[in-house]
Design an enzyme around this catalytic site. Structure first.
Site, PDB file in Angstrom:
ATOM      1  N   ARG A   1     -39.749  29.836  22.328  1.00 29.04           N
ATOM      2  CA  ARG A   1     -40.090  28.416  22.470  1.00 29.04           C
ATOM      3  C   ARG A   1     -41.447  28.266  23.146  1.00 29.04           C
ATOM      4  O   ARG A   1     -41.718  28.873  24.168  1.00 29.04           O
ATOM      5  CB  ARG A   1     -39.039  27.677  23.285  1.00 29.04           C
TER       6      ARG A   1
ATOM      7  N   ARG B   1     -39.347  22.783  17.272  1.00 28.61           N
ATOM      8  CA  ARG B   1     -39.191  23.896  18.194  1.00 28.61           C
ATOM      9  C   ARG B   1     -38.246  24.948  17.630  1.00 28.61           C
ATOM     10  O   ARG B   1     -37.352  24.642  16.862  1.00 28.61           O
ATOM     11  CB  ARG B   1     -38.688  23.421  19.545  1.00 28.61           C
TER      12      ARG B   1
ATOM     13  N   ASP C   1     -34.020  24.667  21.539  1.00 25.08           N
ATOM     14  CA  ASP C   1     -33.964  23.705  22.634  1.00 25.08           C
ATOM     15  C   ASP C   1     -32.563  23.786  23.217  1.00 25.08           C
ATOM     16  O   ASP C   1     -31.584  23.820  22.471  1.00 25.08           O
ATOM     17  CB  ASP C   1     -34.249  22.293  22.117  1.00 25.08           C
TER      18      ASP C   1
ATOM     19  N   ASP D   1     -30.369  21.776  26.033  1.00 26.19           N
ATOM     20  CA  ASP D   1     -30.271  20.655  26.970  1.00 26.19           C
ATOM     21  C   ASP D   1     -28.956  20.724  27.728  1.00 26.19           C
ATOM     22  O   ASP D   1     -27.906  21.005  27.145  1.00 26.19           O
ATOM     23  CB  ASP D   1     -30.304  19.312  26.224  1.00 26.19           C
TER      24      ASP D   1
END
Length: 162
Positions: free
Chosen positions: A81, A90, A93, A95
């Protein structure tokens, strides 16, 4: 602690990247207790980019929230990344959606995730692993948040070609 992570990828071999992320999370973050299916989703924020594959996983971790964030960012970096633009394309990711029922805000991390309730690509896979989990600020279950979500992004269960 029970934490819920959203994984997303829209560059490269998305399936392989997500699987590698799951492996690294298991190794460096904690035991994965549950995984949603993969979903192909339209981009959110910046829409002129490839479709994402998304997945939510429930992880049991002993890491404190800020350490968890650093670890997930290290995994993102390990998988290639490069942070160019917010909400841009990307390789990976990760989260943090929830850290148990913790409500917290710092310069680097807000819990629960501040956009969680606004994103179909988050709520649909989250409903697979935590349909009755109650958002600690909004006091609604995942299913209630999904029913009230006005995001019109397309979220389709990923069908592998085997």
């Amino acid at each position: 602690m029970k934490t819920f992570l959203l994984l997303g990828a829209n560059l490269g071999d998305r399936v392989a990247t997500l699987q590698r992320a799951v492996d690294l999370i298991w190794q460096y973050v904690g035991a994965i207790e549950q995984q949603s299916p993969l979903y192909e989703t339209t981009p959110w924020g910046i829409i002129d980019q490839p479709a994402f594959l998304n997945q939510v996983i429930r992880v049991k971790t002993t890491l404190e929230p800020e350490v968890l964030l650093k670890q997930t960012q290290a995994i993102e970096q390990d998988l290639g990344r490069i942070r160019k633009e917010k909400w841009g394309a990307r390789v990976i990711d990760i989260d943090i959606l929830y850290y148990d029922q913790l409500i917290s805000s710092s310069s680097t991390l807000t819990l629960p995730h501040p956009y969680l309730h606004q994103r179909r690509f988050t709520l649909v896979p989250l409903a697979d692993v935590a349909p009755d989990f109650v958002h600690p600020l909004l006091h609604k279950t995942t299913l209630e948040l999904l029913a009230a979500c006005t995001d019109e992004g397309v979220v389709s269960r990923w069908k592998t070609t085997t």
